[in-house]
Scaffold this active site. Structure first.
Site, PDB file in Angstrom:
ATOM      1  N   MET A 170     -24.505-125.764  14.045  1.00 42.48           N
ATOM      2  CA  MET A 170     -25.085-125.437  15.360  1.00 42.48           C
ATOM      3  C   MET A 170     -26.593-125.437  15.183  1.00 42.48           C
ATOM      4  O   MET A 170     -27.245-124.388  15.179  1.00 42.48           O
ATOM      5  CB  MET A 170     -24.560-124.079  15.837  1.00 42.48           C
ATOM      6  CG  MET A 170     -23.116-124.145  16.309  1.00 42.48           C
ATOM      7  SD  MET A 170     -22.332-122.519  16.341  1.00 42.48           S
ATOM      8  CE  MET A 170     -21.793-122.423  14.645  1.00 42.48           C
ATOM      9  N   ASP A 195     -12.278-123.593  18.825  1.00 37.97           N
ATOM     10  CA  ASP A 195     -13.128-122.561  18.213  1.00 37.97           C
ATOM     11  C   ASP A 195     -13.692-121.612  19.270  1.00 37.97           C
ATOM     12  O   ASP A 195     -14.451-122.031  20.148  1.00 37.97           O
ATOM     13  CB  ASP A 195     -14.273-123.273  17.464  1.00 37.97           C
ATOM     14  CG  ASP A 195     -15.207-122.323  16.721  1.00 37.97           C
ATOM     15  OD1 ASP A 195     -14.908-121.114  16.648  1.00 37.97           O
ATOM     16  OD2 ASP A 195     -16.230-122.814  16.203  1.00 37.97           O
ATOM     17  N   MET A 245     -15.280-126.326  21.760  1.00 33.60           N
ATOM     18  CA  MET A 245     -15.668-124.911  21.825  1.00 33.60           C
ATOM     19  C   MET A 245     -14.972-124.243  23.009  1.00 33.60           C
ATOM     20  O   MET A 245     -15.009-124.761  24.134  1.00 33.60           O
ATOM     21  CB  MET A 245     -17.186-124.766  21.994  1.00 33.60           C
ATOM     22  CG  MET A 245     -18.015-125.237  20.820  1.00 33.60           C
ATOM     23  SD  MET A 245     -17.608-124.496  19.227  1.00 33.60           S
ATOM     24  CE  MET A 245     -17.870-122.752  19.548  1.00 33.60           C
ATOM     25  N   HIS A 293     -19.600-126.185  10.466  1.00 28.43           N
ATOM     26  CA  HIS A 293     -19.876-126.381  11.899  1.00 28.43           C
ATOM     27  C   HIS A 293     -21.377-126.183  12.103  1.00 28.43           C
ATOM     28  O   HIS A 293     -21.860-125.050  12.068  1.00 28.43           O
ATOM     29  CB  HIS A 293     -19.024-125.366  12.680  1.00 28.43           C
ATOM     30  CG  HIS A 293     -19.302-125.294  14.145  1.00 28.43           C
ATOM     31  ND1 HIS A 293     -18.871-124.246  14.942  1.00 28.43           N
ATOM     32  CD2 HIS A 293     -19.958-126.143  14.980  1.00 28.43           C
ATOM     33  CE1 HIS A 293     -19.249-124.446  16.179  1.00 28.43           C
ATOM     34  NE2 HIS A 293     -19.927-125.584  16.242  1.00 28.43           N
ATOM     35  N   MET A 340     -26.143-121.739  11.833  1.00 27.45           N
ATOM     36  CA  MET A 340     -26.933-121.543  13.058  1.00 27.45           C
ATOM     37  C   MET A 340     -28.416-121.475  12.723  1.00 27.45           C
ATOM     38  O   MET A 340     -28.804-120.846  11.740  1.00 27.45           O
ATOM     39  CB  MET A 340     -26.526-120.235  13.728  1.00 27.45           C
ATOM     40  CG  MET A 340     -25.052-120.170  14.053  1.00 27.45           C
ATOM     41  SD  MET A 340     -24.657-118.565  14.758  1.00 27.45           S
ATOM     42  CE  MET A 340     -22.936-118.835  15.175  1.00 27.45           C
ATOM     43  N   SER A 347     -13.132-118.199  10.604  1.00 26.83           N
ATOM     44  CA  SER A 347     -14.586-118.306  10.736  1.00 26.83           C
ATOM     45  C   SER A 347     -15.225-117.217   9.900  1.00 26.83           C
ATOM     46  O   SER A 347     -15.113-116.019  10.195  1.00 26.83           O
ATOM     47  CB  SER A 347     -15.015-118.151  12.193  1.00 26.83           C
ATOM     48  OG  SER A 347     -16.406-117.888  12.226  1.00 26.83           O
ATOM     49  N   GLY A 359     -19.674-114.607  17.155  1.00 26.70           N
ATOM     50  CA  GLY A 359     -18.248-114.348  17.057  1.00 26.70           C
ATOM     51  C   GLY A 359     -17.876-113.255  18.056  1.00 26.70           C
ATOM     52  O   GLY A 359     -18.753-112.624  18.652  1.00 26.70           O
ATOM     53  N   HIS A 407     -14.001-122.073   7.734  1.00 27.80           N
ATOM     54  CA  HIS A 407     -14.899-122.517   8.806  1.00 27.80           C
ATOM     55  C   HIS A 407     -16.247-121.820   8.609  1.00 27.80           C
ATOM     56  O   HIS A 407     -16.339-120.593   8.631  1.00 27.80           O
ATOM     57  CB  HIS A 407     -14.281-122.161  10.164  1.00 27.80           C
ATOM     58  CG  HIS A 407     -15.054-122.664  11.330  1.00 27.80           C
ATOM     59  ND1 HIS A 407     -14.975-123.969  11.771  1.00 27.80           N
ATOM     60  CD2 HIS A 407     -15.932-122.048  12.152  1.00 27.80           C
ATOM     61  CE1 HIS A 407     -15.773-124.126  12.822  1.00 27.80           C
ATOM     62  NE2 HIS A 407     -16.365-122.974  13.070  1.00 27.80           N
ATOM     63  N   ASP A 436     -20.022-121.401   9.898  1.00 24.85           N
ATOM     64  CA  ASP A 436     -20.869-121.559  11.084  1.00 24.85           C
ATOM     65  C   ASP A 436     -22.344-121.503  10.713  1.00 24.85           C
ATOM     66  O   ASP A 436     -22.868-120.444  10.368  1.00 24.85           O
ATOM     67  CB  ASP A 436     -20.546-120.444  12.088  1.00 24.85           C
ATOM     68  CG  ASP A 436     -19.190-120.641  12.723  1.00 24.85           C
ATOM     69  OD1 ASP A 436     -18.986-121.682  13.360  1.00 24.85           O
ATOM     70  OD2 ASP A 436     -18.327-119.752  12.594  1.00 24.85           O
TER      71      ASP A 436
HETATM   72  C1  DX5 Z   1     -19.244-119.347  17.546  1.00 24.47           C
HETATM   73  C2  DX5 Z   1     -18.675-119.883  16.257  1.00 24.47           C
HETATM   74  C3  DX5 Z   1     -17.270-119.486  16.042  1.00 24.47           C
HETATM   75  C4  DX5 Z   1     -17.043-117.997  15.996  1.00 24.47           C
HETATM   76  C5  DX5 Z   1     -15.587-117.700  16.136  1.00 24.47           C
HETATM   77  O1  DX5 Z   1     -20.514-119.835  17.710  1.00 24.47           O
HETATM   78  O2  DX5 Z   1     -18.727-121.301  16.253  1.00 24.47           O
HETATM   79  O3  DX5 Z   1     -16.739-120.128  14.911  1.00 24.47           O
HETATM   80  O4  DX5 Z   1     -17.552-117.408  14.850  1.00 24.47           O
HETATM   81  O5  DX5 Z   1     -15.399-116.324  16.154  1.00 24.47           O
HETATM   82  P1  DX5 Z   1     -14.306-115.644  17.090  1.00 24.47           P
HETATM   83  O6  DX5 Z   1     -12.975-116.149  16.649  1.00 24.47           O
HETATM   84  O7  DX5 Z   1     -14.494-114.188  16.837  1.00 24.47           O
HETATM   85  O8  DX5 Z   1     -14.615-116.051  18.507  1.00 24.47           O
HETATM   86 ZN    ZN Z   2     -17.589-122.377  14.668  1.00 22.49          ZN
END
Ligand code: DX5
Ligand code: ZN
Length: 218
Positions: A69, A177, A139, A67, A38, A9, A146, A34, A36
């Site tokens: 969000m 994830d 999830m 991904h 947001m 990620s 993270g 990956h 993310d």
């Molecule tokens: C959370 C994200 C994840 C996150 C994973 O919203 O979708 O991809 O960054 O990070 P770790 O592995 O540190 O939980």
């Molecule tokens: Zn993610």
């Protein structure tokens, strides 16, 4: 059984040197990147958009696993496809009745697609759309940040979704994830996950090649 893939990620990367981070993760033999996305509405955090992803392409040939969000993700899928996303996953919670249409719209853009569910969403709710998915993302933390702690009660859900996937007879990947560490990666694989997202666990190590190999082989 699908081969185990590791998807770092990039949310845990240093954004001020993102290109170098992408290059290092590629050299460390990750399988997917990956990414993310947001919007500050669907989750209480902001990250980056399509231009950021597009600019990263100069540094890697790895598949981009975006991904999303974000609310109303269907409004942006074309932009992410143009930016070079190879896989786009959208949340059931953000799409509800429009999930099937959104997945089909992603596929029409020649991009792999997947449904994501939060830790407290019943997997039954995506059963009807599985045949439209190339990947399902489960999830194991509430999305947004993270470095959160893995929610143990998700483990039986991995097994449930894995069984649901098997009963379709289709080749659908199962991605997990959130909060993945060396300690719990074995459990999630055993439960049926084959794409492992890890952010903080990978980025806190100096030797990323080694941690990626460990996560893959444990
Ligand atoms: C959370 C994200 C994840 C996150 C994973 O919203 O979708 O991809 O960054 O990070 P770790 O592995 O540190 O939980
Ligand atoms: Zn993610």
């Amino acid at each position: 059984m699908n081969k185990i893939k590791i998807a770092p990620s990039m949310l845990s990367a240093d954004f001020s040197i993102f290109g170098e981070e992408v290059r290092a993760i590629t050299a460390a033999k990750a399988d997917y990147l990956h990414l993310d996305v947001m919007d500050g509405v669907f989750v209480k955090n902001l990250s980056f958009g399509p231009k950021f992803i597009k600019d990263a392409r100069r540094y890697t040939n790895l598949p981009f696993d975006a991904h999303l969000m974000i609310v109303e993700p269907w409004r942006y899928i074309e932009r992410f496809a143009e930016a070079g996303a190879d896989i786009i996953t959208v949340h059931y919670e953000a799409c509800k009745d429009r999930l099937k249409d959104t997945l089909s719209a992603i596929r029409k853009l020649n991009v792999k697609c997947g449904a994501v569910i939060n830790p407290d969403t019943d997997p039954e709710l995506i059963k009807d759309v599985l045949e439209y998915c190339d990947i399902v993302l489960l999830m194991s933390v509430f999305p947004g940040f993270g470095g959160q702690k893995f929610i143990d009660s998700v483990v039986p859900k991995i097994k449930t979704v894995s069984d649901m996937i098997k009963s379709t007879g289709k080749d659908i990947e199962l991605e997990i994830d959130g909060g993945i560490t060396k300690e719990n990666v074995g459990i999630v694989k055993e439960a049926g996950a084959n794409v492992i997202v890890a952010g903080s666990t990978i980025f806190k190590e100096a030797d990323r090649g080694r941690i990626i190999k460990e996560l893959r082989e444990i």
